[in-house]
Design an enzyme around this catalytic site. Sequence first.
Site, PDB file in Angstrom:
ATOM      1  N   GLY A   1     166.351  77.523  72.562  1.00 47.13           N
ATOM      2  CA  GLY A   1     166.410  77.863  73.731  1.00 47.13           C
ATOM      3  C   GLY A   1     166.754  79.229  74.102  1.00 47.13           C
ATOM      4  O   GLY A   1     168.106  79.262  73.031  1.00 47.13           O
ATOM      5  N   ALA A   2     166.293  79.347  75.092  1.00 42.95           N
ATOM      6  CA  ALA A   2     167.439  80.582  75.490  1.00 42.95           C
ATOM      7  C   ALA A   2     168.207  80.001  77.324  1.00 42.95           C
ATOM      8  O   ALA A   2     167.019  81.044  78.341  1.00 42.95           O
ATOM      9  CB  ALA A   2     167.084  82.081  75.923  1.00 42.95           C
ATOM     10  N   GLY A   3     168.120  78.930  77.562  1.00 46.68           N
ATOM     11  CA  GLY A   3     168.652  78.198  78.902  1.00 46.68           C
ATOM     12  C   GLY A   3     170.444  78.683  78.924  1.00 46.68           C
ATOM     13  O   GLY A   3     171.080  80.070  77.954  1.00 46.68           O
TER      14      GLY A   3
ATOM     15  N   GLY B   1     172.443  78.577  75.005  1.00 46.93           N
ATOM     16  CA  GLY B   1     171.530  79.240  73.994  1.00 46.93           C
ATOM     17  C   GLY B   1     171.568  80.658  74.274  1.00 46.93           C
ATOM     18  O   GLY B   1     172.089  81.425  73.504  1.00 46.93           O
TER      19      GLY B   1
ATOM     20  N   ASN C   1     177.254  67.909  73.788  1.00 46.58           N
ATOM     21  CA  ASN C   1     178.314  67.212  74.148  1.00 46.58           C
ATOM     22  C   ASN C   1     178.535  65.964  73.353  1.00 46.58           C
ATOM     23  O   ASN C   1     177.363  65.493  72.466  1.00 46.58           O
ATOM     24  CB  ASN C   1     177.883  66.480  75.265  1.00 46.58           C
ATOM     25  CG  ASN C   1     178.482  68.054  76.319  1.00 46.58           C
ATOM     26  OD1 ASN C   1     179.178  68.497  76.532  1.00 46.58           O
ATOM     27  ND2 ASN C   1     176.874  68.012  77.376  1.00 46.58           N
TER      28      ASN C   1
ATOM     29  N   LYS D   1     187.188  67.458  72.799  1.00 56.62           N
ATOM     30  CA  LYS D   1     186.240  67.833  73.944  1.00 56.62           C
ATOM     31  C   LYS D   1     185.784  66.702  74.181  1.00 56.62           C
ATOM     32  O   LYS D   1     185.379  66.214  76.126  1.00 56.62           O
ATOM     33  CB  LYS D   1     185.480  68.450  73.285  1.00 56.62           C
ATOM     34  CG  LYS D   1     184.842  69.079  74.535  1.00 56.62           C
ATOM     35  CD  LYS D   1     183.313  69.677  74.553  1.00 56.62           C
ATOM     36  CE  LYS D   1     182.090  70.257  75.532  1.00 56.62           C
ATOM     37  NZ  LYS D   1     181.483  70.700  75.162  1.00 56.62           N
TER      38      LYS D   1
ATOM     39  N   GLU E   1     173.523  63.085  80.925  1.00 54.95           N
ATOM     40  CA  GLU E   1     173.486  62.172  78.985  1.00 54.95           C
ATOM     41  C   GLU E   1     174.645  60.807  79.774  1.00 54.95           C
ATOM     42  O   GLU E   1     175.437  61.392  78.227  1.00 54.95           O
ATOM     43  CB  GLU E   1     174.376  63.604  78.894  1.00 54.95           C
ATOM     44  CG  GLU E   1     173.680  64.793  78.698  1.00 54.95           C
ATOM     45  CD  GLU E   1     174.009  65.907  77.987  1.00 54.95           C
ATOM     46  OE1 GLU E   1     173.108  66.851  76.161  1.00 54.95           O
ATOM     47  OE2 GLU E   1     175.551  66.379  77.461  1.00 54.95           O
TER      48      GLU E   1
END
Length: 305
Positions: free
Chosen positions: A7-9, A12, A102, A185, A268
């Site tokens: 992905g290139a979101g 990414g 996550n 996290k 999520e």
Amino acid sequence: MRILVLGAGAIGGYYGGRLVEGGADVTFLVRPGRARALAERGLVVRSPLGDIERPVKTLLAGEVREPFDLVLLSAKAYDLDSAVDAIAPALGPHGAVLPLLNGINHMAVLSGRFGAARVLGGACGIGVVLEPSGEVRHNGPLEWLAFGEVSGERSARCDAIAKIFAKTKVNATLSDNIVQAMWDKFVMLASLATATTLTRANIGEILAAPSGEWLMLEALGECERVASADGHPPTKEALERTRKMLTTRGSTFSASMMRDLVAGGATEHDHIIGDLVRRGERRGVAVPVLRVALANLQVHEARRK
């Protein structure tokens, strides 16, 4: 080292873009529409740490012909199964996957599919979104990435990855206890997501309410107790950092899960809050605030469907 970024979101696009900027050999595995946009405009990242505008290499699903040395995986948890299928042809016998998802449960999924030896641990913290224009926008100075072997050992491949990141603007750390970093996290994110999704408000708005600080600290306390009972208590430093973040008056910070909820999108919730609720049940830890937050998000998902 040949690197494939799924992905290139938001995530990414940002970290893949920084790697390209640093001279790394990076290819993005994307959908047809994103491939067309990248071919026309290149990858565009707007960031207070420096903008990126440059052409990038892309592949579509089914076009992977040769294995990559490293796959950077940055999918949403609810897309994990399809993401695993997409990257499978790219992982040769000596390749490794570095997930920046996550939560924790994806580690078992990846190890089950590819073998534990090919899965690194990873976590990142950054405020970044993919704009409707196709630009990746980094909001604010927050940006860090940690990675390492799950075993805690130093390895040649992680040393090589560290050298690549050292040539970029990424605040990357090779950790000898990446599992703990991931749990730290996890506790922070689950606490933030619990409070902000319940109220549909940011930190500053919550703290302005008479019971707001109680909600923040109760959510954090429940997450901390579950993590401790599960064998991964937050470090003192991480706990203090999270407590400070959750009690900063006037803060406009919120969880991406809250923004997804308000926008009517998928969340999520099960991978983050649901996972902690189930862990609490197994360990006999009461988590009433987390349960209410989970029910709220389950109702949202039911309405969506």
